[in-house]
Scaffold this active site. Structure first.
Site, PDB file in Angstrom:
ATOM      1  N   CYS A 295       4.490  -3.818   4.574  1.00 34.44           N
ATOM      2  CA  CYS A 295       3.274  -3.033   4.427  1.00 34.44           C
ATOM      3  C   CYS A 295       3.533  -1.622   4.946  1.00 34.44           C
ATOM      4  O   CYS A 295       3.563  -1.409   6.168  1.00 34.44           O
ATOM      5  CB  CYS A 295       2.122  -3.680   5.208  1.00 34.44           C
TER       6      CYS A 295
ATOM      7  N   CYS B   7      -2.679  -6.662   0.364  1.00 35.97           N
ATOM      8  CA  CYS B   7      -2.286  -5.530   1.198  1.00 35.97           C
ATOM      9  C   CYS B   7      -3.284  -5.301   2.322  1.00 35.97           C
ATOM     10  O   CYS B   7      -4.159  -4.431   2.249  1.00 35.97           O
ATOM     11  CB  CYS B   7      -2.119  -4.250   0.390  1.00 35.97           C
TER      12      CYS B   7
END
Length: 454
Positions: A383, A205
């Site tokens: 994301c 991430c």
């Protein structure tokens, strides 16, 4: 008949003898004394059609899918952890918006029912002999192997860590042990520098290191401390974000909120007793700069699972070497990978795992039928860039860094709806969709959302 009878009686006598079984390691040798001479033993193995290594998002997801494909009794999952965590929510835990308890559930509750769960660590993978060894002494053999071992955090590669976390004012949203330290550092902030780092390695991430910066700024604004704070984002990258559309939007936020971004700055040392963080200038190796801090959020260097090293499964950098389209290993046709441990050139996120799981399911089906895989993974990942306690920029993109947006709106803008999707809907989709092997990403719905235009 007489000969076979004699042999049977002889073997029965040998096996009944107290001297017969001599255990050596995980192998059993039979001393046949004067009856026979035997110099080799048989290894104690358990065989499964499919063995899955790892019980994170990729492992549990594929375990559920493989159970439906071949039956529960033919599937084994190797995972040592008693608890399973939905890690994307840790961004909000570090900002005080969610509790750490809300992120975890017992592994037993998410393990596909009926599959064999080995609560062990993988110690060796031998793809040439189709076997896996564990730290409990088990050796498993397989027809097909799915590797979903995630990645490893390396706080120790930053001088002064991890022992530095014993001091206040320093935290990290990337670890169960340190995520609440981030919240403590934030709520106890008085005045000075609040520093957020991004390491010089691949990370899971890639948006998370700056998400906590935006949330921290919002918290300090809400509590009247913003004027006393100098907020700094030091990233090893040459860009703020890898996809230009979203990077442009984030730069606007950086400017409007008076945030300081230093590109190509890599954290190499923390001196918690002095509250100092040392960064190296990657454009001028050897040149360092010391930043004093009142709050420090550390994103650690990350790397591939150490068990891959020397297994002939890894690429030059140590990641699982798979075909980026099919997720099949480039050398061993019966080995597959999913998630953070692979070398597919896209961001390492749970959203990527979802999209990969649908492709990998199809790939394995084809391979089992001796056919060529026909479905390709396009590199889709997502994301949700949290920019405040009620807004998100939902970044979705492919291998080429091109936006691959699901909704018929401009996702490059901050959105309250997207925040609630991130905070409330996505966890539900994770626990009840992805981990059940029922969610393969938004691909099938994208055309519908765009009325067939995309």
């Amino acid at each position: 008949h007489f000969v076979f009878g004699l042999i049977s009686q002889t073997m029965a006598a040998v096996l009944a003898s107290p001297l017969a079984p001599i255990r050596k390691g995980s192998r059993v040798f039979f001393s046949l004394n004067s009856y026979f001479h035997c110099s080799s033993g048989l290894a104690s193995k358990e065989h499964y059609k499919i063995v899955v290594l790892g019980g994170g998002s990729g492992g549990i997801t594929m375990g559920a899918r493989m159970k439906r494909k071949v039956g529960a009794k033919k599937v084994a999952i190797v995972e040592p952890s008693e608890m399973h965590y939905y890690q994307p929510i840790w961004t909000l835990v570090g900002a005080g918006a969610k509790s750490i308890n809300s992120s975890g559930r017992p592994t037993a509750s998410v393990m596909p029912s009926g599959v064999k769960w080995f609560k062990s660590r993988v110690t060796k993978i031998d793809p040439k002999n189709n076997t896996v060894s564990t730290d409990s002494g088990k050796e498993l053999s397989y027809d097909y192997l799915i590797i979903a071992l995630g990645l490893q955090l390396h706080y120790e590669k930053i001088k002064g860590l991890p022992e530095g976390f014993q001091h206040p004012k320093i935290g990290s949203n990337y670890s169960l042990q340190t995520v609440e330290k981030t919240w403590n550092a934030l709520r106890n902030f008085k005045e000075g520098n609040a520093i957020f780092s991004f390491p010089n390695t691949p990370v899971k991430c890639a948006g998370a290191p700056q998400k906590i910066m935006y949330l921290s700024e919002a918290y300090l604004r809400k509590t009247g401390k913003r004027s006393k704070a100098n907020i700094i984002y030091n990233t090893s990258l040459p860009v703020l974000f890898g996809v230009k559309k979203y990077a442009d939007a984030l730069w606007e936020i950086v400017k409007s909120r008076d945030l300081n971004v230093n590109l190509r700055h890599n954290l190499i040392e923390v001196r918690p007793d002095k509250r100092e963080a040392v960064f190296e200038n990657l454009d001028n190796p050897g040149e360092t700069k010391i930043f004093e801090y009142e709050m420090l959020h550390v994103t650690p260097p990350m790397g591939p699972p150490s068990v891959l090293k020397g297994s002939s499964l890894e690429d030059e950098a140590g990641w699982l070497d798979v075909n980026k389209d099919t997720l099949q290993h480039k050398t061993y046709d019966n080995v597959f990978g999913i998630g953070d441990c692979t070398n597919v050139p896209t961001s390492k996120t749970a959203a990527a795992v979802a999209a990969q799981s649908a492709v990998l399911d199809r790939t394995i089906t084809k391979v089992m039928k001796k056919d060529k895989p026909d479905k390709k993974y396009d590199g889709y990942t997502s994301c949700p860039l949290v920019t405040s306690y009620n807004t998100v920029i939902l970044a979705e993109f492919d291998y080429n860094g091109q936006p691959l947006e699901t909704f018929p709106v401009d996702q490059g803008k901050e959105s309250r709806i997207m925040y609630h999707m991130k905070a409330d809907l996505m966890p539900h989709l994770y626990w009840h969709g992805l981990l059940k092997g029922l969610w393969g990403g938004p691909g099938p719905y994208r055309k519908l959302m765009h009325l067939g235009m995309k």
